[in-house]
Motif scaffolding. Structure first.
Motif, short mmCIF file in Angstrom:
data_model
loop_
_atom_site.label_atom_id
_atom_site.label_comp_id
_atom_site.label_asym_id
_atom_site.label_seq_id
_atom_site.Cartn_x
_atom_site.Cartn_y
_atom_site.Cartn_z
N LEU A 74 -36.27 32.56 20.25
CA LEU A 74 -36.81 33.17 18.98
C LEU A 74 -37.93 33.88 19.12
CD1 LEU A 74 -36.79 32.54 15.88
CD2 LEU A 74 -38.89 30.75 16.00
N ARG A 75 -38.92 33.39 20.12
CA ARG A 75 -39.91 34.62 20.46
C ARG A 75 -39.27 35.84 21.02
NH1 ARG A 75 -45.21 34.83 21.46
NH2 ARG A 75 -45.75 35.91 23.25
N ALA A 76 -38.33 35.98 21.56
CA ALA A 76 -37.75 37.00 22.13
C ALA A 76 -37.04 37.93 20.98
CB ALA A 76 -36.63 36.75 23.34
N GLY A 77 -36.91 37.45 19.95
CA GLY A 77 -36.17 38.24 18.97
C GLY A 77 -35.09 37.69 18.40
N SER A 78 -34.34 36.47 18.75
CA SER A 78 -33.19 36.19 17.97
C SER A 78 -33.44 35.67 16.67
CB SER A 78 -32.70 34.79 18.87
OG SER A 78 -32.36 35.02 19.94
N ASP A 79 -32.46 36.22 16.13
CA ASP A 79 -32.28 35.84 14.52
C ASP A 79 -31.44 34.69 14.14
OD1 ASP A 79 -33.54 38.37 13.67
OD2 ASP A 79 -31.72 39.38 14.21
N VAL A 80 -30.92 34.11 15.16
CA VAL A 80 -29.92 32.82 14.98
C VAL A 80 -30.29 31.87 16.02
CG1 VAL A 80 -27.48 32.07 14.77
CG2 VAL A 80 -28.24 34.31 13.89
N MET A 81 -30.49 30.60 15.56
CA MET A 81 -30.68 29.51 16.47
C MET A 81 -29.37 28.84 16.18
SD MET A 81 -33.88 29.48 17.62
CE MET A 81 -33.69 31.29 17.59
N GLN A 82 -28.59 28.94 17.44
CA GLN A 82 -27.11 28.31 17.65
C GLN A 82 -27.45 26.86 18.23
OE1 GLN A 82 -24.02 31.03 19.12
NE2 GLN A 82 -22.69 29.14 19.95
N ALA A 83 -26.99 25.94 17.30
CA ALA A 83 -27.15 24.60 17.62
C ALA A 83 -26.57 24.31 19.08
CB ALA A 83 -26.74 23.58 16.57
N LEU A 84 -27.02 23.67 19.95
CA LEU A 84 -26.34 23.31 21.29
C LEU A 84 -25.28 22.36 21.08
CD1 LEU A 84 -25.90 23.90 24.37
CD2 LEU A 84 -27.91 22.24 24.61
N THR A 85 -24.13 22.77 20.43
CA THR A 85 -22.90 21.89 20.28
C THR A 85 -21.71 22.41 21.03
OG1 THR A 85 -22.47 23.35 18.45
CG2 THR A 85 -23.80 21.35 17.91
N PHE A 86 -22.22 23.28 22.09
CA PHE A 86 -20.80 23.65 22.94
C PHE A 86 -20.40 22.34 23.84
CE2 PHE A 86 -19.66 24.95 27.24
CZ PHE A 86 -18.42 25.94 26.85
N TYR A 87 -18.83 22.21 23.61
CA TYR A 87 -18.27 21.06 24.31
C TYR A 87 -19.00 19.96 23.88
CZ TYR A 87 -15.71 23.96 27.76
OH TYR A 87 -14.86 24.46 28.43
N ALA A 88 -19.31 19.56 22.58
CA ALA A 88 -19.52 18.31 22.09
C ALA A 88 -18.65 17.59 21.29
CB ALA A 88 -21.09 18.57 21.22
N SER A 89 -17.24 17.82 21.73
CA SER A 89 -16.30 16.87 20.99
C SER A 89 -16.16 15.74 21.93
CB SER A 89 -14.90 17.73 21.18
OG SER A 89 -14.60 17.76 22.51
N ASP A 90 -15.89 14.54 21.15
CA ASP A 90 -15.86 13.49 21.56
C ASP A 90 -14.47 13.38 22.98
OD1 ASP A 90 -17.56 11.67 20.19
OD2 ASP A 90 -16.07 11.64 18.70
N THR A 91 -13.49 14.17 22.75
CA THR A 91 -12.89 14.05 23.88
C THR A 91 -13.21 14.86 25.34
OG1 THR A 91 -11.74 16.20 22.84
CG2 THR A 91 -10.68 14.21 22.52
N LYS A 92 -14.17 15.72 24.91
CA LYS A 92 -14.66 16.41 26.08
C LYS A 92 -15.65 15.53 26.84
CE LYS A 92 -15.57 19.99 29.11
NZ LYS A 92 -14.57 20.07 29.99
N LEU A 93 -16.55 14.92 26.08
CA LEU A 93 -17.46 14.03 26.54
C LEU A 93 -16.92 12.99 27.37
CD1 LEU A 93 -19.74 13.81 23.36
CD2 LEU A 93 -20.22 15.01 25.31
N ASP A 94 -15.65 12.62 27.24
CA ASP A 94 -15.15 11.50 28.04
C ASP A 94 -14.10 12.31 28.95
OD1 ASP A 94 -16.26 9.22 26.90
OD2 ASP A 94 -14.81 9.25 25.07
N ASN A 95 -14.18 13.55 29.20
CA ASN A 95 -13.10 13.99 29.84
C ASN A 95 -13.22 13.97 31.65
OD1 ASN A 95 -10.61 15.51 30.35
ND2 ASN A 95 -11.79 17.41 31.01
#
Length: 399
Positions: free
Chosen positions: A56-77
């Motif tokens: 944000l301080r660097a200039g980002s206009d979007v905070m993308q929630a850290l939900t990459f690979y956050a599906s139940d099937t990936k968490l148990d893979n």
């Protein structure tokens, strides 16, 4: 006054995305290389929150929630224990909360993201794959995120399914694929991928990850041509690697032998990223950010290159005079002499590694969704499987 939405911002100017999270958090000891899953949102929320704040301080206009690979099937893979400690819902909930808290400190929007699934790679059908997506999207809706991003997809069929789920929410949808100029892993051209994403309902289309900024822009150019030929309109988006990958094959940087633990010699300089930002803008890309390897100083470089177009200056620029201008305060005269654009714009950085090649030989196994070796399961990878992989590697001439 309510914040302008993502489509309004893109209509009126340029939007700067954020950078890579899982690579940075792995280096800091909060993400495990291999599964790359984001349980850090529950285990170490302050680490995640600080990285959001740095972008944000660097200039980002979007905070993308850290939900990459956050599906139940990936968490148990493949023996991953994250799914035994946290549900996908809990990780996604925490990610949304952290992103929203930091976004409220500025004028940033918050996006929730979907990514490719083990379910699709294992050859499962549309119903099962979309069920994975729907679980995550429900959390995004419950947290009233501003828009949704379908990112890091190697197969256009799977991202179409993801876009359909997101489009049904009524939220704006972005779709980005981790492909290069050769197209997706099933041989669908980059232009056709863009057309299919737009027809599925994406308002914003483009690429992320797997390739360097300049290779990625070539892919976006092909996507733009495909959209124009089909008479379709969509905003263009690029969130590439911050690593140089001129030697990467169709699979991108994950085929390079340096992936993921020896990529540092390939890191793009801030000056490379300013060049990327200008070329992206001139191409017509209006959502410009980064993925793996992109640190806050890279995002600051995007912001600084496009200050005039944006009409504002990132807070982090307070500590960074343009084009090395702060070096005039250095004690050594030869360093003070470098305080000019001409020097940094033309620098050809040395690696300091006299016995290393400039490029590598990618593995290029050529496997894709449906291949036996890509079948996923919850059990840990067995010794037998490792030996089979070693045998396959030797057949390809790799050690």
């Amino acid at each position: 006054m309510p914040k302008k939405g993502i489509l309004e911002r893109l209509r009126d100017g340029v939007v700067i995305g954020d950078g890579g999270f899982v690579f940075q958090l792995e280096k800091r000891g909060y993400v495990k290389a291999g599964p790359w899953t984001p349980e850090a949102t529950c285990e170490n929320p302050e680490a995640v929150k600080q990285l959001h704040r740095d972008f944000l301080r660097a200039g980002s206009d979007v905070m993308q929630a850290l939900t990459f690979y956050a599906s139940d099937t990936k968490l148990d893979n493949r023996g991953n224990k994250a799914g035994q400690m946290f549900t996908g819902k809990a990780i996604n909930e925490a990610a949304c909360r952290l992103a929203k808290e930091v976004a409220a400190e500025g004028d940033a929007l918050v996006a929730g993201g979907l990514s490719q699934t083990p379910t699709y790679l294992s050859g499962k059908g549309k119903k099962e794959v979309q069920a994975d997506f729907q679980k995550q999207v429900k959390v995004f809706l419950d947290n009233n995120l501003d828009f949704l991003i379908c990112e890091y997809f190697e197969h256009v069929e799977e991202i179409e399914w993801a876009i359909e789920v997101c489009k049904a929410t009524g939220k704006p949808v972005a779709g980005t694929m981790c492909i290069g100029p050769e197209g997706d892993m099933h041989g669908i051209s980059a232009g056709e991928c863009a057309v299919r994403m737009a027809k599925a309902g994406a308002d914003i289309v483009g690429v992320n990850c797997h390739f360097d900024p300049f290779t990625s822009l070539e892919t976006v150019r092909l996507m733009k041509e495909g959209l124009e030929k089909a008479g379709l309109k969509a905003y263009l988006m690029a969130q590439p690697l911050a690593y140089h990958t001129p030697d990467a094959g169709k699979q991108g940087f994950i085929d390079l032998p340096e992936f993921p633990f020896a990529l540092e010699p390939r890191i793009c300089s801030r000056w490379d990223i300013q060049k990327y930002a200008r070329q992206a803008y001139d191409l017509g890309v209006r959502y410009i950010g980064g993925c793996c390897g992109f640190e806050p100083y890279h995002i600051r470089a995007v912001s600084e290159e496009l200050m005039k177009e944006r009409g504002k200056v990132a807070a982090a620029t307070e500590k960074h005079d343009l084009w090395g201008g702060g070096l005039v305060m250095h004690t050594k005269p030869w360093v003070r002499a470098r305080a000019k654009r001409e020097f940094w714009e033309n620098i050809k950085p040395a690696s300091g590694r006299p016995y290393c090649p400039s490029m590598s030989h990618p593995d290029d196994w050529g496997v894709t969704a449906g291949s036996k070796v890509l079948m996923q399961h919850s059990e840990a990878t067995s010794e037998k499987e490792i030996k089979e992989l070693e045998s396959h590697a030797k057949s390809k001439g790799r050690k």
